[in-house]
Design a protein around this motif. Structure first.
Motif, PDB file in Angstrom:
ATOM      1  N   GLN A 612       0.859  -1.191   0.000  1.00  0.00           N
ATOM      2  CA  GLN A 612       0.000   0.000   0.000  1.00  0.00           C
ATOM      3  C   GLN A 612       0.889   1.233   0.000  1.00  0.00           C
ATOM      4  OE1 GLN A 612      -3.547   0.273   0.311  1.00  0.00           O
ATOM      5  NE2 GLN A 612      -3.417  -1.804  -0.439  1.00  0.00           N
ATOM      6  N   SER A 613       1.585   1.470  -1.104  1.00  0.00           N
ATOM      7  CA  SER A 613       2.586   2.532  -1.103  1.00  0.00           C
ATOM      8  C   SER A 613       1.944   3.902  -1.222  1.00  0.00           C
ATOM      9  CB  SER A 613       3.544   2.342  -2.263  1.00  0.00           C
ATOM     10  OG  SER A 613       2.808   2.414  -3.461  1.00  0.00           O
ATOM     11  N   GLY A 614       0.693   3.965  -1.683  1.00  0.00           N
ATOM     12  CA  GLY A 614       0.064   5.258  -1.898  1.00  0.00           C
ATOM     13  C   GLY A 614       0.504   5.892  -3.203  1.00  0.00           C
ATOM     14  N   ARG A 615       1.330   5.193  -3.993  1.00  0.00           N
ATOM     15  CA  ARG A 615       1.761   5.778  -5.286  1.00  0.00           C
ATOM     16  C   ARG A 615       0.873   5.239  -6.382  1.00  0.00           C
ATOM     17  NH1 ARG A 615       8.079   6.352  -4.134  1.00  0.00           N
ATOM     18  NH2 ARG A 615       7.607   7.402  -2.192  1.00  0.00           N
ATOM     19  N   ILE A 616       0.099   6.133  -6.942  1.00  0.00           N
ATOM     20  CA  ILE A 616      -0.942   5.687  -7.866  1.00  0.00           C
ATOM     21  C   ILE A 616      -0.335   5.098  -9.125  1.00  0.00           C
ATOM     22  CG2 ILE A 616      -1.179   7.932  -8.907  1.00  0.00           C
ATOM     23  CD1 ILE A 616      -4.249   7.240  -8.836  1.00  0.00           C
ATOM     24  N   GLN A 617       0.843   5.573  -9.484  1.00  0.00           N
ATOM     25  CA  GLN A 617       1.410   5.071 -10.736  1.00  0.00           C
ATOM     26  C   GLN A 617       1.883   3.634 -10.590  1.00  0.00           C
ATOM     27  OE1 GLN A 617       3.954   8.428 -11.338  1.00  0.00           O
ATOM     28  NE2 GLN A 617       2.602   9.155 -12.966  1.00  0.00           N
ATOM     29  N   GLY A 620      -1.217   1.725 -10.995  1.00  0.00           N
ATOM     30  CA  GLY A 620      -1.576   1.706 -12.416  1.00  0.00           C
ATOM     31  C   GLY A 620      -0.725   0.715 -13.178  1.00  0.00           C
ATOM     32  N   PHE A 621       0.578   0.693 -12.886  1.00  0.00           N
ATOM     33  CA  PHE A 621       1.473  -0.227 -13.592  1.00  0.00           C
ATOM     34  C   PHE A 621       1.074  -1.667 -13.320  1.00  0.00           C
ATOM     35  CE2 PHE A 621       5.307  -2.822 -13.701  1.00  0.00           C
ATOM     36  CZ  PHE A 621       5.645  -2.652 -15.033  1.00  0.00           C
ATOM     37  N   VAL A 624      -2.145  -2.438 -15.222  1.00  0.00           N
ATOM     38  CA  VAL A 624      -1.993  -2.625 -16.663  1.00  0.00           C
ATOM     39  C   VAL A 624      -1.292  -3.943 -16.957  1.00  0.00           C
ATOM     40  CG1 VAL A 624      -0.814  -1.733 -18.696  1.00  0.00           C
ATOM     41  CG2 VAL A 624      -2.049  -0.182 -17.196  1.00  0.00           C
ATOM     42  N   SER A 625      -0.184  -4.202 -16.250  1.00  0.00           N
ATOM     43  CA  SER A 625       0.523  -5.453 -16.578  1.00  0.00           C
ATOM     44  C   SER A 625      -0.323  -6.654 -16.193  1.00  0.00           C
ATOM     45  CB  SER A 625       1.904  -5.511 -15.916  1.00  0.00           C
ATOM     46  OG  SER A 625       1.958  -4.662 -14.808  1.00  0.00           O
ATOM     47  N   ILE A 628      -2.768  -7.183 -18.988  1.00  0.00           N
ATOM     48  CA  ILE A 628      -2.099  -7.785 -20.159  1.00  0.00           C
ATOM     49  C   ILE A 628      -1.865  -9.266 -19.914  1.00  0.00           C
ATOM     50  CG2 ILE A 628       0.040  -7.773 -21.479  1.00  0.00           C
ATOM     51  CD1 ILE A 628       0.124  -4.740 -20.933  1.00  0.00           C
ATOM     52  N   VAL A 631      -5.047 -11.134 -20.304  1.00  0.00           N
ATOM     53  CA  VAL A 631      -5.435 -11.249 -21.714  1.00  0.00           C
ATOM     54  C   VAL A 631      -4.623 -12.347 -22.386  1.00  0.00           C
ATOM     55  CG1 VAL A 631      -5.343 -10.067 -23.930  1.00  0.00           C
ATOM     56  CG2 VAL A 631      -6.290  -8.913 -21.954  1.00  0.00           C
ATOM     57  N   ILE A 632      -3.324 -12.339 -22.132  1.00  0.00           N
ATOM     58  CA  ILE A 632      -2.478 -13.372 -22.742  1.00  0.00           C
ATOM     59  C   ILE A 632      -2.963 -14.755 -22.308  1.00  0.00           C
ATOM     60  CG2 ILE A 632      -0.164 -14.365 -22.755  1.00  0.00           C
ATOM     61  CD1 ILE A 632       0.898 -11.531 -22.554  1.00  0.00           C
ATOM     62  N   TYR A 636      -5.022 -16.166 -25.437  1.00  0.00           N
ATOM     63  CA  TYR A 636      -4.075 -16.852 -26.329  1.00  0.00           C
ATOM     64  C   TYR A 636      -3.567 -18.166 -25.786  1.00  0.00           C
ATOM     65  CZ  TYR A 636      -4.359 -12.834 -29.219  1.00  0.00           C
ATOM     66  OH  TYR A 636      -4.849 -11.873 -30.031  1.00  0.00           O
TER      67      TYR A 636
ATOM     68  N   GLN B  90      11.290   3.170 -14.044  1.00  0.00           N
ATOM     69  CA  GLN B  90       9.834   3.232 -14.189  1.00  0.00           C
ATOM     70  C   GLN B  90       9.459   3.482 -15.640  1.00  0.00           C
ATOM     71  OE1 GLN B  90       8.025   6.114 -11.629  1.00  0.00           O
ATOM     72  NE2 GLN B  90       5.966   5.576 -12.298  1.00  0.00           N
ATOM     73  N   ALA B  97       5.501  -2.355 -20.826  1.00  0.00           N
ATOM     74  CA  ALA B  97       4.124  -2.789 -20.616  1.00  0.00           C
ATOM     75  C   ALA B  97       3.228  -2.219 -21.707  1.00  0.00           C
ATOM     76  CB  ALA B  97       3.634  -2.346 -19.239  1.00  0.00           C
ATOM     77  N   LEU B 104      -0.375  -6.598 -28.373  1.00  0.00           N
ATOM     78  CA  LEU B 104      -1.405  -7.595 -28.139  1.00  0.00           C
ATOM     79  C   LEU B 104      -2.737  -7.158 -28.734  1.00  0.00           C
ATOM     80  CD1 LEU B 104      -1.015 -10.211 -26.630  1.00  0.00           C
ATOM     81  CD2 LEU B 104      -1.954  -9.112 -24.599  1.00  0.00           C
TER      82      LEU B 104
ATOM     83  N   PHE C  25       0.011   8.234 -18.282  1.00  0.00           N
ATOM     84  CA  PHE C  25      -0.493   8.072 -16.914  1.00  0.00           C
ATOM     85  C   PHE C  25       0.553   7.414 -16.025  1.00  0.00           C
ATOM     86  CE2 PHE C  25      -2.815   5.909 -13.585  1.00  0.00           C
ATOM     87  CZ  PHE C  25      -3.643   6.920 -13.146  1.00  0.00           C
ATOM     88  N   LEU C  26       1.315   6.476 -16.599  1.00  0.00           N
ATOM     89  CA  LEU C  26       2.275   5.743 -15.780  1.00  0.00           C
ATOM     90  C   LEU C  26       3.575   6.525 -15.563  1.00  0.00           C
ATOM     91  CD1 LEU C  26       1.927   2.072 -17.008  1.00  0.00           C
ATOM     92  CD2 LEU C  26       0.881   3.180 -15.048  1.00  0.00           C
ATOM     93  N   VAL C  97       2.642  14.002  -8.085  1.00  0.00           N
ATOM     94  CA  VAL C  97       1.871  12.899  -7.543  1.00  0.00           C
ATOM     95  C   VAL C  97       2.623  12.195  -6.416  1.00  0.00           C
ATOM     96  CG1 VAL C  97       2.703  11.224  -9.229  1.00  0.00           C
ATOM     97  CG2 VAL C  97       0.479  10.910  -8.160  1.00  0.00           C
ATOM     98  N   ASP C  98       3.963  12.178  -6.449  1.00  0.00           N
ATOM     99  CA  ASP C  98       4.720  11.463  -5.428  1.00  0.00           C
ATOM    100  C   ASP C  98       4.644  12.143  -4.077  1.00  0.00           C
ATOM    101  OD1 ASP C  98       5.334   9.639  -7.205  1.00  0.00           O
ATOM    102  OD2 ASP C  98       7.424  10.223  -7.533  1.00  0.00           O
ATOM    103  N   ASP C 101       1.195  11.656  -0.715  1.00  0.00           N
ATOM    104  CA  ASP C 101       1.027  10.275  -0.251  1.00  0.00           C
ATOM    105  C   ASP C 101       0.781  10.239   1.254  1.00  0.00           C
ATOM    106  OD1 ASP C 101       3.440  11.093   0.542  1.00  0.00           O
ATOM    107  OD2 ASP C 101       4.598   9.496  -0.409  1.00  0.00           O
ATOM    108  N   LYS C 104      -1.084   7.051   2.733  1.00  0.00           N
ATOM    109  CA  LYS C 104      -0.589   5.660   2.658  1.00  0.00           C
ATOM    110  C   LYS C 104      -0.438   5.080   4.062  1.00  0.00           C
ATOM    111  CE  LYS C 104       4.311   6.743   2.644  1.00  0.00           C
ATOM    112  NZ  LYS C 104       5.574   6.636   1.937  1.00  0.00           N
ATOM    113  N   PHE C 105      -0.377   3.792   4.118  1.00  0.00           N
ATOM    114  CA  PHE C 105      -0.292   3.007   5.364  1.00  0.00           C
ATOM    115  C   PHE C 105      -1.465   3.357   6.274  1.00  0.00           C
ATOM    116  CE2 PHE C 105       3.253   1.843   3.470  1.00  0.00           C
ATOM    117  CZ  PHE C 105       4.511   2.319   3.869  1.00  0.00           C
TER     118      PHE C 105
END
Lengths: 638, 174, 105
Positions: A612-617, A620-621, A624-625, A628, A631-632, A636, B90, B97, B104, C25-26, C97-98, C101, C104-105
């Motif tokens: 729970q890092s609080g970092r939205i990105q 998001g990563f 997304v992964s 994916i 989906v794979i 497939y 990152q 990704a 895909l 976004f990322l 954005v960083d 936070d 968090k926790f």
């Protein structure tokens, strides 16, 4: 059949007064709420007397017995078709008699309190509590079923608790109120279990069904036997346990002397005249069941009553706090009433004890309330409870003196005063049915006369005490109730109780039995005489006698160490050997298990909280992964 | 033929400016590139013969949202400021990704044969659109229309309340 | 007007736009650019709806109206998001954005 529905007002008026003065008391001057409460009680008293006159005389057909009738009844809780809890008003000889007792004493105490409590903090609160008590007591007296009685029984206990702890800033009052509440609650546990057993065996709570000689309680005596007694006997003994708690019978009496911490009018109303006789009333109410279905339970009642009366009378001879002397005297007199019920049979002249117990309840309410109110007037004047601080008060307080003397003579059983008649009937009943108990009661009669006159002489005669300021007679609001109650104490004995209040509702012939009456008067006079010699003038005799009796005197002075026994049992035995292991189990096993769960969860939370890092990105990563990857996998690879 | 040229032009603009929007270090320029993307999209709608939709795209997106974004950029940052980008790790991971996802998706699209139908086209002029928006029969959209209007109202009130300066907060700062 | 352009072309455009939005976004640190990336994503979805509507179901207007509604939702979302961003800026003096936070926790 006449309509008695208006009797519903008798409990409801005090309830309304309680709510009104309790909620709005702070809005007026204190004396206004006092006057409102007193006026309301006046109406209640009028209604009670009206009911009594109509029930006993106006509506009564000559030669017929008195029957019980329900003036009003409604279903309060409907559990099932067989099990409902009703609330209602039951009119029968003993409930009407109790109406008179409660309303009279309560009304007198209300008037008296206007003077006694004047200027106290919480004047309005006091009156609202008095109304609450009156409401509960009326509800108890008029209960149509044993469950309603239990409800009001507890309400009475609560109001007693509130009034004993009226001076809640005083630690002794607080602990006294707690003691009273806990001890009576403990006794009520027995009462509740008794009620449940009784209703389980008879399928009813209703008094009329229970006490009817053809009802299930009496005809189906059977039931599980335990220790050689039938189920119904055990149920009734448990019910009596509740009554004994409320009526301060040995060994559940320890709360009553401490309850004297409350204001004196409260002691007069609750702890002398009305609430403490609730136990007697309870036994009287269920009397046919006791008598016909469980004579063994009735023996228990008789012996507990007899022992308590002797026990309390001995202690009363040694106490110096005047209210405590009166408290033990109350206990002793209630013992008399219990004994009278205990030795009584059912129906006709056999039921003499039943009549005598109720008779004594009635007269006792008058003279004991008078004694307490008189004691209140004395305390009001002297500002002390201890008879060592008193003496020679007859010059300063003539009205109190005369009325107190009348009450002492009445309780001592001097002829032609009310106490004589009722006590004589009790002794006669005991004489015919149970000789050992008669001997005990005979001794108690002498002791009673002795300790009452010890009290009387110590207060009004004896040494000339030096007072800080000259004691003065109480104001009229306090003396008028004294006079009225003195009148009641003198003449209440002439009521034809043997025609009105009998075990089966039919009148019977009662007469004074000289073989009993003359010795009992003589022993009363003997007690008075000894007290006169010892306490009329300040002498050395009491001191010498005390040392002469030595250990026994010390025992009695310390109330036979009953409080210490209770403390030993609770503190040393129950706390150490039961409570402590239970507490250990609770703290280490139950709590320990819970703490273990909590600790495991906490640890694992620490392990995963980095996600729970609080970092939205980051989120998001991963999202997304993850998508994916899904989906794979699903499109497939599947 | 003309339409193909137009399409490729718009597609190229969309591609280039999309990528520029997310890679430029100057925020204000990113907003302008976004505007170009949105306008090109409006062009696509025109090509698809949805004129009203294209007009809405231009007014709401290009005219409304982009202006809003530019205002907030001016409120919160300096024009000369260079935006910070993510760390190298990152960035590389995200690029991987994204490329994987795009590949895909493209493979999926190209492998699927969309069955084209030649059915009667419904008119999409303003009159029929307006009628459809307020009718509640089979092809009516009265309910979504109402829902969206309530959503807009709620968003408006919410935005005002969230962005409003609180008096107590002011005192605390002082 | 579309002539011989196949449906797939529109889908390819929207896919690329979608993933550039995701990439933005990322990787962007600035909240406003992240918001812009989201607008890109929404827009690419709109293209898909419209294209499908035109090519596959020309007999009704579901995709068209869905797009209209998405535009309205996007407008609402942008307004609220910008209000939040301004509030964040007021409290943190930054829209990175960083740095946001606290929760968090």
């Amino acid at each position: 059949m006449t309509d008695y529905t208006y009797t519903l007002l008798i409990p409801l008026i005090p309830l309304a007064l309680f709510l009104f003065t309790g909620l709005t008391g702070h809005k007026f001057k204190p004396v206004v709420s006092g006057l409102i409460g007193t006026t309301g009680l006046f109406v209640v008293t009028i209604l009670s007397y009206m009911t009594a006159i109509r029930y006993f005389w106006t509506d009564h057909v000559e030669g017929m017995g008195y029957t019980s009738l329900k003036a009003f009844e409604t279903t309060w809780i409907h559990f099932s078709d067989k099990l409902t809890v009703n609330l209602g008003v039951l009119i029968d000889p003993i409930s009407v008699m109790m109406l008179i007792v409660v309303s009279t004493v309560s009304f007198m105490v209300h008037i008296y309190s206007l003077g006694y409590m004047k200027g106290e903090v919480g004047f309005a609160r006091f009156f609202s509590f008095l109304s609450l008590f009156t409401f509960s007591m009326m509800g108890l007296v008029l209960a149509t079923n044993i469950f309603q009685m239990y409800i009001f029984w507890e309400l009475v206990g609560v109001s007693s608790f509130l009034l004993i702890g009226f001076y809640y800033t005083k630690p002794s009052a607080v602990s006294a109120s707690k003691k009273a509440f806990i001890v009576t609650r403990f006794a009520d546990l027995g009462f509740l279990i008794g009620i449940l057993m009784l209703s389980f065996m008879t399928d009813t709570f209703d008094f009329q069904t229970l006490v009817s000689p053809t009802g299930p309680a009496i005809t189906q005596v059977g039931g599980a036997a335990f220790l050689g007694l039938s189920g119904i006997t055990w149920a009734l003994i448990l019910v009596f346990m509740g009554g004994a708690g409320k009526s301060a019978m040995f060994p559940l009496h320890i709360w009553l002397p401490d309850a004297m911490e409350g204001p004196t009018p409260v002691s007069a109303l609750i702890h002398a005249a009305t609430m403490v006789v609730a136990g007697v009333y309870l036994v009287a109410r269920l009397f046919p069941v006791y008598s016909l279905a469980a004579p063994d339970a009735l023996h228990v009642v008789a012996w507990v009553g007899g022992f308590s009366s002797l026990f309390a009378a001995i202690i009363a001879c040694t106490q110096t706090d005047i209210k405590r002397v009166l408290a033990y005297s109350t206990m002793s007199q209630i013992g008399y009433m219990m004994l009278a019920l205990g030795v009584s049979g059912y129906g006709g002249h056999d039921g003499l004890g039943f009549m005598a117990g109720n008779f004594h309840l009635f007269t006792h309410a008058m003279f004991k309330a008078l004694l307490f109110l008189g004691a209140g007037a004395i305390i009001h004047a002297v500002h002390s409870n201890d008879m060592k601080d008193m003496g020679g008060l007859r010059k300063y307080m003539p009205i109190t003196h005369i009325t107190f003397l009348i009450a002492c003579l009445t309780i001592a059983g001097i002829p032609f005063l009310s106490g004589f008649f009722s006590k004589d009937e009790i002794l006669t009943a005991a004489f015919h049915h149970n000789m050992p108990l008669f001997i005990i009661e005979f001794a108690v009669a002498g002791l009673t006369a002795f300790y009452m006159f010890r009290l009387y002489f110590s207060i009004f005669w004896g040494k000339e005490t030096h007072y800080h300021h000259t004691p003065h007679e109480a104001p009229a609001t306090m003396t008028i109730p004294l006079l009225i109650l003195a009148f009641g104490s003198i003449f209440a004995g002439y009521l034809p109780f043997h025609e009105l209040v009998t075990s089966d509702g039919m009148p019977f012939e009662a007469h004074i039995e000289y073989a009993v009456a003359i010795p009992s008067v003589l022993i009363g006079l003997l007690g008075i005489a000894i007290a006169t010699i010892m306490y009329r003038k300040q002498t050395e005799i009491p001191q010498r006698l005390a040392t002469g009796f030595g250990y026994f005197y010390n025992w009695a002075y310390h109330k036979f160490y009953m409080d210490e026994v209770y403390l030993f049992v609770t503190k040393k035995i129950i706390f150490n050997y039961i409570s402590r292991p239970v507490a250990w189990f609770d703290r280490h096993i139950v709590d320990g298990f819970m703490n273990l769960i909590a600790r495991v969860i906490e640890r694992s939370a620490y392990l995963i909280k980095g996600f729970q890092s609080g970092r939205i990105q980051q989120y998001g990563f991963v999202f997304v992964s993850g998508t994916i990857a899904l989906v794979i996998i699903f499109i497939y690879l599947w | 033929m003309n339409s193909e040229i137009l399409f490729f032009l718009l597609a190229g603009m969309i591609l280039v400016f999309s990528i520029l929007t997310v890679t430029t270090r100057r925020i204000l320029r990113a907003a302008v590139y976004l505007l170009f993307v949105l306008v090109s999209t409006a062009g696509l709608y025109f090509m698809l013969n949805y004129n009203f939709l294209a007009a809405v795209q231009l007014t709401v997106y290009a005219g409304g949202i982009v202006v809003l974004i530019i205002f907030s950029i001016l409120l919160t940052s300096h024009i000369s400021e260079r935006a910070k980008m993510a760390g190298k790790f990152q960035g590389v991971m995200s690029a991987l990704a994204v490329v994987a996802g795009a590949t895909l998706t493209l493979i999926t699209i190209l492998n699927y044969s969309f069955p084209a139908k030649s059915l009667n086209e419904v008119p999409s002029d303003v009159k029929s659109i307006g009628r459809a928006l307020v009718s509640y029969n089979e092809n009516g959209y009265a309910l979504p229309f109402e829902v969206v209007s309530i959503l807009l109202l709620a968003a408006m009130i919410g935005a005002i309340i969230v962005a409003r300066k609180e008096k107590t907060a002011d005192k605390n700062i002082k | 007007m579309t002539g011989t352009i196949p449906l797939q072309y529109f889908l390819i455009i929207s896919t690329l736009m979608f993933f550039s939005g995701i990439f933005g976004f990322l990787t962007r640190k600035n909240l406003i650019t992240m918001l812009m990336s989201i607008e890109l994503i929404l827009n690419s979805v709109n293209i898909n709806f419209v294209a499908f509507n035109r090519y596959l179901y020309p007999d009704n207007l579901h995709g068209h109206f869905f797009t209209l509604i998405v535009i309205a939702v996007a407008a609402a979302e942008a307004a609220v998001a910008i209000a939040i961003i301004i509030n964040i800026y007021r409290n943190f003096r930054s829209i990175e954005v960083d740095k946001v936070d606290e929760m968090k926790f």
